[in-house]
Design an enzyme around this catalytic site. Structure first.
Site, PDB file in Angstrom:
ATOM      1  N   PRO A 103      23.342  52.855  34.133  1.00  0.00           N
ATOM      2  CA  PRO A 103      22.284  52.661  33.192  1.00  0.00           C
ATOM      3  C   PRO A 103      22.651  51.758  32.073  1.00  0.00           C
ATOM      4  CG  PRO A 103      23.008  55.083  33.131  1.00  0.00           C
ATOM      5  CD  PRO A 103      23.646  54.260  34.009  1.00  0.00           C
ATOM      6  N   PRO A 104      21.510  51.145  31.519  1.00  0.00           N
ATOM      7  CA  PRO A 104      21.958  50.455  30.348  1.00  0.00           C
ATOM      8  C   PRO A 104      22.720  50.715  29.256  1.00  0.00           C
ATOM      9  CG  PRO A 104      19.642  50.422  30.673  1.00  0.00           C
ATOM     10  CD  PRO A 104      20.147  51.423  31.565  1.00  0.00           C
ATOM     11  N   GLY A 105      23.472  49.932  28.667  1.00  0.00           N
ATOM     12  CA  GLY A 105      24.240  50.350  27.512  1.00  0.00           C
ATOM     13  C   GLY A 105      25.594  50.997  27.729  1.00  0.00           C
ATOM     14  N   THR A 106      25.923  51.242  28.909  1.00  0.00           N
ATOM     15  CA  THR A 106      27.015  52.288  29.133  1.00  0.00           C
ATOM     16  C   THR A 106      28.187  51.588  29.242  1.00  0.00           C
ATOM     17  OG1 THR A 106      26.277  51.790  31.472  1.00  0.00           O
ATOM     18  CG2 THR A 106      25.767  54.096  30.566  1.00  0.00           C
ATOM     19  N   GLU A 157       6.319  73.040  15.332  1.00  0.00           N
ATOM     20  CA  GLU A 157       7.720  73.047  15.564  1.00  0.00           C
ATOM     21  C   GLU A 157       8.276  74.201  15.643  1.00  0.00           C
ATOM     22  OE1 GLU A 157       9.172  70.229  16.661  1.00  0.00           O
ATOM     23  OE2 GLU A 157       7.488  68.918  16.162  1.00  0.00           O
ATOM     24  N   ASP A 209       5.645  66.444  24.599  1.00  0.00           N
ATOM     25  CA  ASP A 209       5.836  67.723  25.112  1.00  0.00           C
ATOM     26  C   ASP A 209       5.250  67.730  26.523  1.00  0.00           C
ATOM     27  OD1 ASP A 209       7.031  68.267  22.722  1.00  0.00           O
ATOM     28  OD2 ASP A 209       5.316  69.452  22.107  1.00  0.00           O
TER      29      ASP A 209
END
Ligand code: ADP
Ligand code: MG
Ligand code: ZN
Length: 633
Positions: free
Chosen positions: A225-228, A446, A522
């Site tokens: 994945p990107p950014g790894t 919440e 959600d």
């Protein structure tokens, strides 16, 4: 092609601007030169100087009505030059000049050398420069289109630009001699490092491998994945082996003129051949290496580029020590020709970091900033499952920025914890001011999530609840942090998670009797989990262990594509609906049972805006003398 035209226009504009700047500069300096060497005076001053016998030579230009005069011999370097404008119908000038013994003459305009030079400099030169630049540009563009000027790069051709000419501009084929990165800069990713270590040692000493007859892989594909840290790892290999590093991104090939991509590949490998041993790194290789399908949507340019890449990879002498590394987050879409032995025959997964990996990455980046000595990075590591190395590096930087903003000299634990929220949910948004009623709704929403989570066995404990709006658009969030990591998720855990996601909406319905649009995120997540349970994980009795979908791209979080009949698709939708509805019912029952806690915690949250997991649990687990009426399921 639209991209190319845009780039072309951009660079054309650049050249014209440069030419104009040069023209203006030249004109400025020319007038400046004129003005400093020839002093401008008024006609009366001129007459006064004649009367004072200060004028020796006068030259009258009838063409532009200027009178040039000097105070000494023309050839004497100390002589000053003056200029004034002729006064109309002044019949007394000639007698006056004669009276003071001045040497005078007149000039007919078209024989004036001065004027010619002046005209040439102020008009001819600029035009010449513009024409020259235009011609250069035109020629280069033609060449570029023919594909035999590989150094041309319109996108970022500034790199090699010098006054002497617009020669080679190898801006994008970055031959970095020293990447300055080693494996020590890459945290975690031990398997990837191990696999790449061999390549590094081969590059360091190709002869050793040749002697024994071992063939080193020509190429390795870093997938994840990107950014790894794929780019980082590729650089680290070059750094470890101390060899040059050539980087190019696949998307650059595609944006080019027809035939340019292939030429660029050729040039890249030619350069690599000269510098071997070295690393050639092709980032985003999927953009060129996409599977060639038999459909109508062929892309000739890309295909040509890909073919050239394959040819080059087959062609180079293996023992010279050129290793081609590619990076992609779409490994499934790569052309099979690329992954054949002898090309990118090694596939190195670079996955999202686990708990230990996240902590290690944080530690590496924490070295770059000043932090209080007892900082606890593990808190952040625990709170960030699914974060990539790039996300974590970003969090450290956000923490440092916050520290500066708050006037701290060192990054504090609070800075760090806040930065996690910033990266996950966005900055706090001051401009969003909720009405008291809205705040009330968000607080119940919440708290609803939190109570459903806390009343489940085995769910990750609630660590924080906040109703401070974020720039991401979230009006609040509930954070659950697991103590340790799981690699397997059971059916029960997935159902629990769906129930927690339904908890927000359920609380709204229970208390206000009506839903808001606040639960959209959600709903999306709950549906996603339910759908995966049905189509991918075989977790329903209705379908059993049958794969009903095919995952589109697991590294980019893509959903799955259904591979079933229309009738089945309908049944799947019903099943998904049933699972989510079940979660919703569970959430409603749970909240009904804890209705008093729901009220109390919501009010507390509304007052404090952010509460910790401990505060929440203190109220939630406090014994009020009666047992909640827990749902039986
Ligand atoms: P990719 O090429 O996989 O998209 P990059 O190599 O460009 O990711 O990573 C982006 C940044 O994230 C790096 O420059 C580095 O600061 C940080 N980073 C990512 N993974 C790691 C890691 N394993 N160790 C240290 N830093 C990392
Ligand atoms: Mg990258
Ligand atoms: Zn919610």
């Amino acid at each position: 092609m639209e991209m190319n035209n845009k780039k072309r226009r951009q660079s054309m504009l650049l050249y014209v601007i440069i030419a104009l700047v040069i023209v203006i500069a030249l004109q400025q300096s020319f007038t400046l030169f004129q003005h400093t060497s020839i002093q401008q005076v008024s006609y009366s001053d001129f007459l006064g100087m004649v009367n004072d016998n200060k004028v020796k030579n006068v030259e009258l230009n009838t063409g532009n009505g200027k009178i040039k005069f000097t105070d000494g011999d023309v050839n004497d370097p100390n002589t000053k030059k003056y200029e004034t404008s002729m006064f109309p119908n002044d019949d007394g000038l000639v007698p006056l000049l004669q009276q003071h013994g001045v040497n005078f003459s007149a000039q007919i305009p078209d024989t004036s050398n001065d004027l010619w030079i002046y005209m040439l400099l102020s008009y001819g030169l600029p035009i010449g420069i513009v024409v020259f630049f235009g011609w250069r540009l035109n020629r280069r563009m033609k060449k570029a289109a023919e594909g035999d000027d590989p150094s041309m790069n319109f996108g970022g051709g500034f790199g090699g630009f010098g006054m002497g000419g617009l020669g080679k501009s190898n801006a994008k084929i970055v031959g970095e001699k020293e990447t300055g990165v080693t494996f020590a800069d890459v945290a975690g990713q031990d398997e990837a490092k191990e696999s790449l270590q061999e390549i590094a040692s081969f590059l360091e000493n190709p002869q050793k491998y040749a002697d024994i007859g071992a063939r080193c892989p020509r190429g390795a594909l870093l997938v994840g994945p990107p950014g790894t840290g794929k780019t980082l790892l590729a650089k680290a290999v070059a750094g470890e082996a101390n060899v040059p590093f050539f980087q190019i991104s696949g998307s650059e090939f595609v944006e080019m003129f027809v035939g340019r991509g292939a030429a660029k590949v050729r040039d890249l490998f030619k350069q690599a051949n000269d510098k071997a041993p070295c690393i050639v790194f092709i980032d985003e290789i999927d953009t060129v290496g996409k599977r060639r399908d038999a459909g109508l949507t062929t892309n000739d340019e890309r295909e040509q580029t890909l073919n050239q890449l394959l040819t080059e990879m087959d062609g180079f002498d293996n023992n010279k020590g050129i290793v081609v590394l590619g990076a992609t987050n779409m490994p499934d879409s790569l052309d099979i020709a690329l992954t054949r032995p002898g090309r990118f025959d090694r596939r190195i997964p670079v996955e999202l970091p686990d708990l230990a990996g996240r902590e290690a990455i944080l530690k590496i980046h924490a070295n770059d900033v000043k932090m209080v000595p007892d900082i606890d990075l593990s808190v952040v590591a625990k709170a960030t499952p699914g974060a990539s190395g790039a996300d974590l590096a970003n969090m450290i930087n956000e923490a440092a920025l916050r520290a500066v903003r708050m006037g701290h000299t060192l990054v504090t634990q609070e800075d760090l914890v806040e930065s996690v929220d910033v990266v996950i949910a966005g900055e706090k948004k001051k401009s969003t001011v909720l009405s008291e009623h809205e705040k009330n709704v968000v607080a119940y929403h919440e708290t609803g999530h939190a109570i459903v989570a806390a009343s489940q066995k085995g769910s990750a404990p609630v660590s924080k609840i906040t109703i401070v709006p974020r720039t991401s658009g979230a009006l609040g969030f509930t954070m659950q942090v697991d103590e340790d990591e799981h690699f397997l998720t059971t059916t029960t855990e997935m159902r629990n998670k769906i129930a927690v996601l339904c908890g927000g909406r359920a609380a709204e319905e229970l208390i206000f009797g009506e839903a808001t649009n606040g639960a959209s995120n959600d709903i999306e997540k709950a549906t996603q989990i339910a759908r995966a349970m049905v189509t991918q994980f075989g977790m329903t009795e209705r379908f059993g262990m049958v794969a009903l979908g095919q995952q589109r791209n697991r590294y980019l979080g893509g959903g799955s594509e259904l591979t079933c009949s229309e009738g089945t698709a309908e049944d799947i939708d019903k099943e998904v609906q049933r699972i989510v509805e079940e979660g919703h019912t569970t959430a409603l029952e749970t909240l009904r049972a804890h209705r008093f806690k729901l009220h109390e915690i919501s009010r507390y949250l509304q007052r404090k805006e952010t509460i910790t997991g401990e505060e929440f649990m203190r109220i939630f687990t406090r014994d009020d003398g009666f047992a909640p009426n827990l749902p039986t399921a």
